[in-house]
Design a protein around this motif. Sequence first.
Motif, mmCIF file in Angstrom:
data_model
loop_
_atom_site.group_PDB
_atom_site.id
_atom_site.type_symbol
_atom_site.label_atom_id
_atom_site.label_comp_id
_atom_site.label_asym_id
_atom_site.label_seq_id
_atom_site.Cartn_x
_atom_site.Cartn_y
_atom_site.Cartn_z
ATOM 1 N N GLN A 315 0.835 -1.211 0.000
ATOM 2 C CA GLN A 315 0.000 0.000 0.000
ATOM 3 C C GLN A 315 0.870 1.261 0.000
ATOM 4 O O GLN A 315 0.575 2.226 -0.695
ATOM 5 N N GLU A 316 1.952 1.195 0.780
ATOM 6 C CA GLU A 316 2.868 2.349 0.869
ATOM 7 C C GLU A 316 3.430 2.718 -0.505
ATOM 8 O O GLU A 316 3.560 3.896 -0.837
ATOM 9 N N TYR A 317 3.746 1.692 -1.321
ATOM 10 C CA TYR A 317 4.378 1.953 -2.629
ATOM 11 C C TYR A 317 3.400 1.764 -3.790
ATOM 12 O O TYR A 317 3.827 1.697 -4.944
ATOM 13 N N SER A 318 2.112 1.652 -3.482
ATOM 14 C CA SER A 318 1.072 1.453 -4.518
ATOM 15 C C SER A 318 1.398 0.276 -5.436
ATOM 16 O O SER A 318 1.448 0.405 -6.662
ATOM 17 N N LEU A 319 1.606 -0.888 -4.814
ATOM 18 C CA LEU A 319 1.970 -2.106 -5.543
ATOM 19 C C LEU A 319 0.842 -3.125 -5.440
ATOM 20 O O LEU A 319 0.026 -3.079 -4.526
ATOM 21 N N PRO A 320 0.789 -4.093 -6.378
ATOM 22 C CA PRO A 320 -0.264 -5.114 -6.331
ATOM 23 C C PRO A 320 -0.155 -5.996 -5.079
ATOM 24 O O PRO A 320 0.950 -6.200 -4.555
ATOM 25 N N HIS A 321 -1.291 -6.553 -4.634
ATOM 26 C CA HIS A 321 -1.258 -7.395 -3.431
ATOM 27 C C HIS A 321 -2.344 -8.475 -3.448
ATOM 28 O O HIS A 321 -2.760 -8.965 -2.399
ATOM 29 N N ALA A 322 -2.791 -8.868 -4.620
ATOM 30 C CA ALA A 322 -3.914 -9.818 -4.734
ATOM 31 C C ALA A 322 -3.611 -11.157 -4.056
ATOM 32 O O ALA A 322 -4.482 -11.755 -3.411
ATOM 33 N N ASN A 323 -2.378 -11.650 -4.185
ATOM 34 C CA ASN A 323 -2.023 -12.951 -3.600
ATOM 35 C C ASN A 323 -1.862 -12.859 -2.086
ATOM 36 O O ASN A 323 -2.226 -13.790 -1.362
ATOM 37 N N LEU A 324 -1.323 -11.749 -1.609
ATOM 38 C CA LEU A 324 -1.230 -11.542 -0.158
ATOM 39 C C LEU A 324 -2.629 -11.527 0.461
ATOM 40 O O LEU A 324 -2.846 -12.071 1.549
#
Length: 382
Positions: A315-324
Amino acid sequence: MKALHFGAGNIGRGFIGKLLADAKVELTFADVHPVLLEELSRRKGYNVNVVGEQATVEPVSNVSIVNSTGQEAIDLIAQVDLMTTAVGPTVLEKIAHNVAKGLVLRHRQGNESPLNIIACENMVRGTSQFKQHVFNALPEDEKAWVEAHVGFVDSAVDRIVPPAAAGSTDPLEVTVETFSEWIVDKTQFKGPLPDIKGMELTDNLMAFVERKLFTLNTGHAITAYLGQQAGHATIRDAILDPKVREVVKGAMEESGAVLIKRYGFDADKHAAYIKKILSRFENPYLHDDVERVGRQPLRKLSAGDRLIKPLLGTQEYSLPHANLVIGIAAAMRYRSEQDPQAQELVESLTTQGPKATLVEVSGLQADSDVVAQVVSAYEKMH
């Protein structure tokens, strides 16, 4: 060099204790378990089964043991050069009182030589947290002396040490994987830096702490949680399931993207590190149950731990996280009759529902998109 190691369990004997004994350190274990106390007192050694392509049996000898709650442990703290722990995060506070007594005795006996304390626990900056417990137990007029003479050295530890194989009757025998990593913060030592083979010194510990937490710990936990969902008994079976593997690898790549942004890790080297971790989960010689690896889900779902911390990084770096997100949802589905935290989780889910439970355990914002995503993933799992 003399060392006292608190915790003669599998990690204590198979990892830290073994490295210290191999380095010809004069080593005493401290524990409360009657069988360990009796057997180590009698035999002064044990065998470590190192399993991999080339399986070996490596003996550890010339070690002794004391009761960690007794006077002998206090006396040793007054004398040794190094103190290490592998007791589990929740036990650190329990041993802090005796450690404080030992440090007071060290001062009274006039031992001015530096003592370094390293908590080798599966937690971020565990020694710094242990220092707080010790200082809470110290008399006010002893704190300055301890600050001047005792180094509290943070570390990152990494070695898979599963429980003994079924049918093993030797309470001291321990099985470990070939890989091990013990990285310590060299800026926190008092006195000369130790030269112990297998101990790696760094001045950028947090990069390695988070690399391990976000890769091995994140991947291991998600393998366990998804493995249980898919009906697998072991980590190896789970990671060989293509559906589980896809999410685990994806989650480690998502957390890895955070590390690359935060610490400037080389992307190709980190991809190779992920590949190495996956091959460790596949080790056919390690029989590690998904239930054991998944235990204590409330701790693992807390803000500073292996699931939520990398998610916050994305979230801090606006990155994907669907698997997390899928991994976190699977953690909320973890069930174990043997684990009090799993029972507590179920109780909370039953009384409060998934959203309130997740917010309470993780500290995530109730109205955030990511909480909605986890709850949605959770509700799709049965």
